[in-house]
Design an enzyme around this catalytic site. Structure first.
Site, PDB file in Angstrom:
ATOM      1  N   ILE A  32       0.824  -1.211   0.000  1.00 48.64           N
ATOM      2  CA  ILE A  32       0.000   0.000   0.000  1.00 48.64           C
ATOM      3  C   ILE A  32       0.866   1.272   0.000  1.00 48.64           C
ATOM      4  O   ILE A  32       0.409   2.342  -0.414  1.00 48.64           O
ATOM      5  CB  ILE A  32      -0.950  -0.019   1.225  1.00 48.64           C
ATOM      6  CG1 ILE A  32      -2.155   0.869   0.997  1.00 48.64           C
ATOM      7  CG2 ILE A  32      -0.230   0.367   2.504  1.00 48.64           C
ATOM      8  CD1 ILE A  32      -3.269   0.661   2.013  1.00 48.64           C
ATOM      9  N   ASN A  88      11.870  -8.355   6.920  1.00 47.75           N
ATOM     10  CA  ASN A  88      12.116  -7.624   8.156  1.00 47.75           C
ATOM     11  C   ASN A  88      11.704  -8.520   9.318  1.00 47.75           C
ATOM     12  O   ASN A  88      10.727  -9.265   9.210  1.00 47.75           O
ATOM     13  CB  ASN A  88      11.314  -6.318   8.184  1.00 47.75           C
ATOM     14  CG  ASN A  88      11.786  -5.335   7.123  1.00 47.75           C
ATOM     15  OD1 ASN A  88      12.987  -5.233   6.849  1.00 47.75           O
ATOM     16  ND2 ASN A  88      10.860  -4.621   6.512  1.00 47.75           N
ATOM     17  N   GLU A  96       6.564  -4.222  10.774  1.00 49.51           N
ATOM     18  CA  GLU A  96       5.313  -3.607  11.228  1.00 49.51           C
ATOM     19  C   GLU A  96       4.195  -4.623  11.377  1.00 49.51           C
ATOM     20  O   GLU A  96       3.380  -4.532  12.293  1.00 49.51           O
ATOM     21  CB  GLU A  96       4.841  -2.551  10.209  1.00 49.51           C
ATOM     22  CG  GLU A  96       5.664  -1.294  10.196  1.00 49.51           C
ATOM     23  CD  GLU A  96       5.290  -0.389   9.033  1.00 49.51           C
ATOM     24  OE1 GLU A  96       4.235  -0.610   8.399  1.00 49.51           O
ATOM     25  OE2 GLU A  96       6.074   0.521   8.756  1.00 49.51           O
ATOM     26  N   HIS A 101       6.502 -12.132   5.921  1.00 48.66           N
ATOM     27  CA  HIS A 101       6.294 -11.757   4.511  1.00 48.66           C
ATOM     28  C   HIS A 101       7.607 -11.384   3.859  1.00 48.66           C
ATOM     29  O   HIS A 101       8.511 -10.864   4.504  1.00 48.66           O
ATOM     30  CB  HIS A 101       5.302 -10.588   4.385  1.00 48.66           C
ATOM     31  CG  HIS A 101       5.616  -9.415   5.251  1.00 48.66           C
ATOM     32  ND1 HIS A 101       5.319  -9.391   6.597  1.00 48.66           N
ATOM     33  CD2 HIS A 101       6.207  -8.234   4.984  1.00 48.66           C
ATOM     34  CE1 HIS A 101       5.714  -8.243   7.120  1.00 48.66           C
ATOM     35  NE2 HIS A 101       6.274  -7.514   6.166  1.00 48.66           N
TER      36      HIS A 101
HETATM   37  P1  5GP Z   1       7.076  -4.738   7.416  1.00 51.15           P
HETATM   38  O1  5GP Z   1       7.532  -3.412   7.941  1.00 51.15           O
HETATM   39  O2  5GP Z   1       6.212  -5.448   8.414  1.00 51.15           O
HETATM   40  O3  5GP Z   1       8.210  -5.599   6.906  1.00 51.15           O
HETATM   41  O4  5GP Z   1       6.215  -4.441   6.143  1.00 51.15           O
HETATM   42  C1  5GP Z   1       4.843  -4.273   6.182  1.00 51.15           C
HETATM   43  C2  5GP Z   1       4.429  -3.687   4.870  1.00 51.15           C
HETATM   44  O5  5GP Z   1       3.030  -3.816   4.765  1.00 51.15           O
HETATM   45  C3  5GP Z   1       4.752  -2.197   4.704  1.00 51.15           C
HETATM   46  O6  5GP Z   1       5.591  -2.011   3.571  1.00 51.15           O
HETATM   47  C4  5GP Z   1       3.389  -1.538   4.540  1.00 51.15           C
HETATM   48  O7  5GP Z   1       3.395  -0.501   3.582  1.00 51.15           O
HETATM   49  C5  5GP Z   1       2.518  -2.703   4.105  1.00 51.15           C
HETATM   50  N1  5GP Z   1       1.121  -2.604   4.520  1.00 51.15           N
HETATM   51  C6  5GP Z   1       0.667  -2.293   5.763  1.00 51.15           C
HETATM   52  N2  5GP Z   1      -0.679  -2.326   5.792  1.00 51.15           N
HETATM   53  C7  5GP Z   1      -1.076  -2.663   4.542  1.00 51.15           C
HETATM   54  C8  5GP Z   1      -2.364  -2.862   3.956  1.00 51.15           C
HETATM   55  O8  5GP Z   1      -3.419  -2.722   4.581  1.00 51.15           O
HETATM   56  N3  5GP Z   1      -2.393  -3.199   2.656  1.00 51.15           N
HETATM   57  C9  5GP Z   1      -1.244  -3.382   1.919  1.00 51.15           C
HETATM   58  N4  5GP Z   1      -1.383  -3.726   0.625  1.00 51.15           N
HETATM   59  N5  5GP Z   1      -0.007  -3.208   2.437  1.00 51.15           N
HETATM   60  C10 5GP Z   1       0.059  -2.846   3.740  1.00 51.15           C
END
Ligand code: 5GP
Length: 123
Positions: A32, A88, A96, A101
């Protein structure tokens, strides 16, 4: 079993997203908040919270994520020019969403795309 996450809701279609690939083990959808021209999240259906929670039984399913990454690379025509895959993990890894993933980033020379530029802050 870990708690349901926002990614589980996306995989089930309960939250809108742009899904570009899906099978019984994994789902790939657009991030997103893209950090590169092509930023895809490749997510297992099984909601393992972090890499630190991976068990030996998960190995085939996690290996499958790389096959999905290859398909995504082919979709964008970057299988030869290159791309970046990132996991991450935990607070210091600035994870986050607590659902393991793989970030797929592509689109020209990536430089530091997808990496934190300052301690505690994302690029
Ligand atoms: P992390 O920081 O956990 O490795 O990455 C989480 C990712 O999920 C971030 O890049 C963030 O932009 C993405 N993300 C968070 N919420 C959503 C969502 O509701 N929809 C989509 N498509 N991506 C999301």
């Amino acid at each position: 079993m870990a708690e349901e996450t926002i990614f589980t809701k996306i995989i089930k279609g309960e939250i809108p997203s742009t899904i570009i690939y899906k099978d019984d083990q994994a789902c790939a959808f657009l991030d997103i908040n893209p950090k590169a021209e092509h930023h895809v999240l490749i997510v297992p259906v099984k909601p393992i919270p972090t890499v630190s929670d991976v068990e030996p039984e998960d190995e085939p399913m996690l290996g499958h994520l790389f096959t999905v990454a290859r398909k995504v690379a082919e979709k964008y025509g970057v299988q030869k020019s290159g791309y970046r895959l990132i996991f991450n993990c935990g607070p210091d890894g600035l994870q986050e969403v607590p659902h393991i993933h793989m970030h797929f980033l592509a689109g020209g020379n990536l430089g530091l795309a997808g990496f934190p530029v300052k301690a505690g802050k994302k690029a």
